[in-house]
Design an enzyme around this catalytic site. Structure first.
Site, PDB file in Angstrom:
ATOM      1  N   LEU A 151      45.539  -0.745  25.770  1.00 45.70           N
ATOM      2  CA  LEU A 151      45.195   0.015  26.969  1.00 45.70           C
ATOM      3  C   LEU A 151      43.744  -0.242  27.361  1.00 45.70           C
ATOM      4  O   LEU A 151      43.420  -0.324  28.549  1.00 45.70           O
ATOM      5  CB  LEU A 151      45.425   1.508  26.741  1.00 45.70           C
ATOM      6  CG  LEU A 151      45.079   2.403  27.933  1.00 45.70           C
ATOM      7  CD1 LEU A 151      45.945   2.069  29.146  1.00 45.70           C
ATOM      8  CD2 LEU A 151      45.208   3.870  27.568  1.00 45.70           C
ATOM      9  N   TYR A 152      42.860  -0.355  26.376  1.00 42.32           N
ATOM     10  CA  TYR A 152      41.456  -0.656  26.678  1.00 42.32           C
ATOM     11  C   TYR A 152      41.360  -1.933  27.503  1.00 42.32           C
ATOM     12  O   TYR A 152      40.689  -1.974  28.539  1.00 42.32           O
ATOM     13  CB  TYR A 152      40.670  -0.805  25.379  1.00 42.32           C
ATOM     14  CG  TYR A 152      39.286  -1.379  25.571  1.00 42.32           C
ATOM     15  CD1 TYR A 152      38.289  -0.646  26.199  1.00 42.32           C
ATOM     16  CD2 TYR A 152      38.971  -2.663  25.119  1.00 42.32           C
ATOM     17  CE1 TYR A 152      37.017  -1.173  26.388  1.00 42.32           C
ATOM     18  CE2 TYR A 152      37.713  -3.201  25.302  1.00 42.32           C
ATOM     19  CZ  TYR A 152      36.733  -2.452  25.939  1.00 42.32           C
ATOM     20  OH  TYR A 152      35.490  -2.987  26.125  1.00 42.32           O
ATOM     21  N   ALA A 153      42.038  -2.985  27.059  1.00 43.42           N
ATOM     22  CA  ALA A 153      42.011  -4.243  27.801  1.00 43.42           C
ATOM     23  C   ALA A 153      42.615  -4.076  29.189  1.00 43.42           C
ATOM     24  O   ALA A 153      42.127  -4.660  30.161  1.00 43.42           O
ATOM     25  CB  ALA A 153      42.763  -5.318  27.019  1.00 43.42           C
ATOM     26  N   THR A 155      42.558  -1.403  31.064  1.00 44.37           N
ATOM     27  CA  THR A 155      41.606  -0.734  31.956  1.00 44.37           C
ATOM     28  C   THR A 155      40.516  -1.693  32.409  1.00 44.37           C
ATOM     29  O   THR A 155      40.044  -1.626  33.551  1.00 44.37           O
ATOM     30  CB  THR A 155      40.961   0.494  31.287  1.00 44.37           C
ATOM     31  OG1 THR A 155      40.181   0.095  30.147  1.00 44.37           O
ATOM     32  CG2 THR A 155      42.008   1.508  30.876  1.00 44.37           C
TER      33      THR A 155
END
Length: 362
Positions: A151-153, A155
Site C-alpha cells: 500500500l505504501y508503494a 500511495t
C-alpha cells in the site's frame, strides 16, 4: 529562494532543510511531529536549525486542509520540497488509513497550494518501491510501474500520477524523486541499519529476511540531499522531443513533469551490509535467518543515468564510509546506551527554541 519543506523533523527533510539554510535560502518547515517513532529524535533533528534566522517552523498535519492552505497563503513559497509522508512499508498492514490520509490527501493539499499560489517548482518524494513486481534490473524511469506490492508503494505511485495531472492541467512544474534505501546519521529507528545497530550493541539477535540475500541500492543521505537540491534548482519542463504518441513514463511529454531515480548504482547484498556494520561496531551479529517477507522484493538496483544527464550528479558514498558515519553518530547520540533510552541534548535546545517562537504553529 523561499522554500517550503514538508517533513523537516524527518530523516531526509531535516538534512534538506540544513542544506538549503546553509546556502542562504529561507525555509518554511512543516511537520506534524507524530508519534510513529520516537518524537524526541524528531525534536533533536529540528533543534539543529530551529534557531536559524532563515527558518520558520509550522507544526501541523498535512491532512489538515486549512492548515496547509494557511501556510501557502501566509508564506507564499517560491518552491516546495514535499518529503512528509507516512513512511514504512510494513506498518501499512496495521494502519492503512493513515497512509491514504497522509500520503494521498496530504499530497493533494500540497498540490492545491502550489496551484493557487504560483509555486515555481514542486519536488516530491517517491520511492523505488513503485517498481513493485518488476524484475528487470536495473530499474529505470522508462519502465512501467503499475504493479505495486505494498500500500505504501501504491500511495507513492498515486502521488506521481496526481503530480502529473496538476502539471498538465495547471502548469505546476513537478519533479518526483524515487529514493532507493536511504541510510545515514539521524536515520529512522524502524529501518534496518538502526535496528541492527541497536540489537548488536545490546547483544540481541537481528532478524535477517530472505536469509540475507537481498541486494539493495543503499544510498547515503548526503547523496540524496545533493540530488534533491539540484533537482529543485532545475524546474521540470515538457519534453520537446515528444512525438504526440505514447508518453515516456519518466518524462510525460505533455506536461512540465519529470521522474528520476536517485540511488547508488552499486547494489550491496544485505549480508555484506551487516558485515560492514559488524566491522564498524567491533562486534559480531547474532543472525536469525528468515524467509522473504510479504511485499518485499529480492533486489533493487538504480539506473540514475537520467539524473546524471539532467542535473549533473550521481550518488558517490559507498556503504563502508556511510555505515561508519552512521555508527559514529549513533554512539554520540545515545552516548553508549545500547538500549537507546538516552535523549540527546539537542531536545533541550528544541524546547527553548519553541518557547521563543510562540507563533510557531501559525
Amino acid at each position: 529562494m523561499k522554500v517550503l519543506v514538508t517533513g523537516t523533523a524527518g530523516f531526509i527533510g531535516s538534512h534538506v532543510a540544513l542544506k538549503l539554510l546553509a546556502r542562504g535560502d529561507e525555509v518554511i518547515g512543516f511537520d506534524s511531529l507524530n508519534d510513529y517513532y520516537d518524537v524526541n529524535l524528531k525534536k533533536a533533528r529540528l533543534a539543529r536549525f530551529m534557531d536559524h534566522p532563515g527558518y520558520t517552523h509550522v507544526q501541523a498535519d498535512l491532512a489538515d486542509r486549512a492548515a496547509v492552505e494557511q501556510v501557502f497563503a501566509t508564506h507564499r513559497p517560491d518552491r516546495v520540497v514535499h518529503l512528509a509522508a507516512q513512511a514504512g512499508v510494513r506498518y501499512a498492514a496495521e494502519n492503512p488509513h493513515v497512509y491514504v490520509s497522509s500520503n494521498v490527501t496530504g499530497t493533494l493539499h500540497v498540490l492545491e497550494g502550489c496551484r493557487h499560489h504560483g509555486v515555481e517548482h514542486l519536488v516530491f518524494a517517491s520511492t523505488s518501491s513503485v517498481y513493485g513486481a518488476n524484475r528487470a534490473m536495473p530499474f529505470n524511469e522508462h519502465q512501467a510501474t503499475e504493479h505495486p506490492l505494498t500500500l505504501y508503494a501504491a500511495t507513492k505511485k498515486a502521488n506521481e500520477m496526481m503530480a502529473h495531472s496538476y502539471a498538465h492541467l495547471y502548469g505546476v512544474p513537478s519533479t518526483g524523486l524515487r529514493f532507493f534505501t536511504v541510510y545515514g546519521p539521524w536515520g529512522r529507528p524502524d529501518m534496518a541499519l538502526f535496528l541492527f545497530t541497536k540489537a548488536i550493541l545490546a547483544g540481541e539477535p537481528i532478524k535477517v529476511f530472505n536469509h540475507g540475500h537481498h541486494r539493495r541500492s543503499f544510498t547515503y543521505v548526503d547523496d540524496i540531499v545533493e540530488g534533491v537540491v539540484r533537482a529543485l534548482d532545475r524546474p521540470a519542463t515538457a519534453d520537446p522531443a515528444w512525438s504526440g504518441e505514447s508518453p515516456d513514463p519518466g518524462s510525460s511529454g505533455v506536461a512540465p513533469y519529470r521522474i528520476y531515480n536517485i540511488g547508488n548504482e552499486q547494489p550491496v547484498e544485505l549480508l555484506r551490509y551487516i558485515e560492514v556494520l559488524e566491522q564498524c561496531l567491533g562486534r559480531k551479529a547474532v543472525m536469525e535467518m528468515l524467509p522473504l517477507q510479504a511485499g518485499d522484493v529480492p533486489d533493487t538496483e538504480a539506473d540514475v543515468s537520467a539524473l546524471v544527464a539532467d542535473v549533473g550528479y550521481r550518488p558517490v558514498v559507498g556503504v563502508e564510509e556511510g555505515v561508519a558515519n552512521f555508527v559514529r553518530w549513533y554512539r554520540d547520540y545515545y552516548r553508549g546506551d545500547a538500549a537507546g533510552h538516552f535523549v540527546a541534548p539537542g531536545v533541550a535546545g528544541f524546547r527553548t527554541a519553541m518557547l521563543r517562537r510562540s507563533n510557531a504553529v501559525t
